[in-house]
Design an enzyme around this catalytic site. Structure first.
Site, PDB file in Angstrom:
ATOM      1  N   LYS A   1      -7.104  -4.320   6.733  1.00 53.03           N
ATOM      2  CA  LYS A   1      -6.275  -5.410   6.214  1.00 53.03           C
ATOM      3  C   LYS A   1      -5.815  -6.325   7.353  1.00 53.03           C
ATOM      4  O   LYS A   1      -5.768  -7.550   7.180  1.00 53.03           O
ATOM      5  CB  LYS A   1      -5.070  -4.843   5.471  1.00 53.03           C
TER       6      LYS A   1
ATOM      7  N   GLU B   1       6.305  -2.130  -0.159  1.00 49.90           N
ATOM      8  CA  GLU B   1       5.933  -2.857  -1.372  1.00 49.90           C
ATOM      9  C   GLU B   1       6.163  -1.955  -2.575  1.00 49.90           C
ATOM     10  O   GLU B   1       5.672  -0.829  -2.617  1.00 49.90           O
ATOM     11  CB  GLU B   1       4.467  -3.278  -1.325  1.00 49.90           C
TER      12      GLU B   1
ATOM     13  N   LYS C   1      15.049   8.335  -4.645  1.00 51.11           N
ATOM     14  CA  LYS C   1      16.095   7.465  -5.186  1.00 51.11           C
ATOM     15  C   LYS C   1      15.706   6.882  -6.543  1.00 51.11           C
ATOM     16  O   LYS C   1      16.535   6.797  -7.460  1.00 51.11           O
ATOM     17  CB  LYS C   1      16.410   6.342  -4.192  1.00 51.11           C
TER      18      LYS C   1
ATOM     19  N   GLU D   1     -10.423  -0.669 -11.276  1.00 50.23           N
ATOM     20  CA  GLU D   1     -10.876  -1.794 -10.453  1.00 50.23           C
ATOM     21  C   GLU D   1     -10.927  -1.396  -8.985  1.00 50.23           C
ATOM     22  O   GLU D   1     -11.867  -1.747  -8.259  1.00 50.23           O
ATOM     23  CB  GLU D   1      -9.935  -2.990 -10.637  1.00 50.23           C
TER      24      GLU D   1
ATOM     25  N   ASN E   1      -1.834   0.017 -14.995  1.00 53.53           N
ATOM     26  CA  ASN E   1      -2.172   0.939 -13.916  1.00 53.53           C
ATOM     27  C   ASN E   1      -3.553   1.553 -14.122  1.00 53.53           C
ATOM     28  O   ASN E   1      -4.324   1.728 -13.165  1.00 53.53           O
ATOM     29  CB  ASN E   1      -1.123   2.049 -13.822  1.00 53.53           C
TER      30      ASN E   1
ATOM     31  N   ALA F   1      -6.030  -1.104 -13.092  1.00 58.13           N
ATOM     32  CA  ALA F   1      -6.022  -1.324 -11.640  1.00 58.13           C
ATOM     33  C   ALA F   1      -6.686  -0.173 -10.893  1.00 58.13           C
ATOM     34  O   ALA F   1      -7.351  -0.379  -9.869  1.00 58.13           O
ATOM     35  CB  ALA F   1      -4.592  -1.524 -11.149  1.00 58.13           C
TER      36      ALA F   1
END
Length: 267
Positions: A56, A140, A23, A155, A149, A152
């Protein structure tokens, strides 16, 4: 690990990721087809690994029977943009969609993390149509620039290596790198219009070339060989001269020749 069937548990999340990717990629294509600037550069997605879900859940003290509501990023979509302003436009486009419900937002661009992490997160509820009926799934959606990006990704790799116990000197260098990446984003934003204009000119040129070549092939299909060969020679000359205006005029001529051929007119 509990005795659940993880394959079945993750199926709706896998379906949600695939549908959301389609989509959002279609949204990008639609904007480009309407000759509008597309703020989406590209879209990726993933379903969290079982080990990551369990880790998590342990850190956040989420009971295993509450994973569907307690862990919001089992399904994850990442949207890359060229400019910081694009991030906010994409967020607006998602907020206004009727095929998903926005649960809440996290602005890590204005309120970036101490580590230097910057990104815009939207938590959405997306209804997946399964054989058992409609099932709402949390996902998310992260929206970032390419520079954000890149930072990140580095990292994340370092956190994995050091098991999220980064040495102070590495953490400090990452913070400085994050500032550098954001300065780059700001610099690119300052010349955004020049960049966008250049990209649109390139897209327009590529579209005209594609159209002319397809039309020449269509003339060959109509057996207008001499006419097609003549147009090909003129195209080659205009292409060498980078004459976009001339290519546009040539395209109109070829279209007229195709119309005549379709009506049975002579070359």
């Amino acid at each position: 690990m509990d005795g659940r069937d993880w394959g079945k548990f993750l199926l709706p999340y896998q379906q949600a990721v695939e549908e959301l990717k389609v989509k959002l990629k279609s949204l990008r294509s639609e904007l480009k087809a309407r000759d509008e600037y597309a703020p989406i550069e590209f879209v990726t997605g993933r379903v969290k690994r079982i080990s990551s879900i369990l880790e998590k859940a342990r850190k956040m003290a989420v009971p295993l029977d509450k994973l569907e509501t307690g862990i919001e990023d089992i399904a994850g979509i990442r949207i890359m943009c060229q400019f910081v302003d694009d991030i906010h436009r994409v967020a607006d486009l998602i907020r206004n969609r009727k095929d998903m419900r926005l649960v809440y937002e996290k602005d890590y661009i204005t309120n970036y993390k101490d580590s230097g992490y910057r990104s815009y997160h939207l938590i959405v509820e997306y209804p997946v149509q399964t054989s058992l009926g409609s099932k709402p799934v949390l996902a998310e959606i992260q929206i970032r620039t390419l520079a954000m990006n890149f930072w990140a990704t580095i990292e994340h790799s370092l956190n994995y290596k050091y098991r999220e116990q980064l040495p102070d000197h590495v953490r400090e260098r990452l913070r400085k790198a994050a500032e550098g990446a954001f300065q780059l984003d700001n610099e690119m934003s300052s010349i955004r219009q020049e960049i966008v204009d250049s990209q649109q000119e390139f897209e327009e040129s590529a579209g005209i070339v594609r159209k002319v070549m397809n039309h020449i092939q269509e003339l060959y299909f109509h057996r207008k060989i001499r006419e097609a060969a003549n147009f090909q020679l003129r195209f080659n000359e205009l292409w060498e001269q980078e004459d976009i205006r001339g290519l546009k005029e040539l395209s109109a001529e070829i279209q007229a020749a195709i119309d005549r051929a379709g009506k049975g007119g002579a070359s």
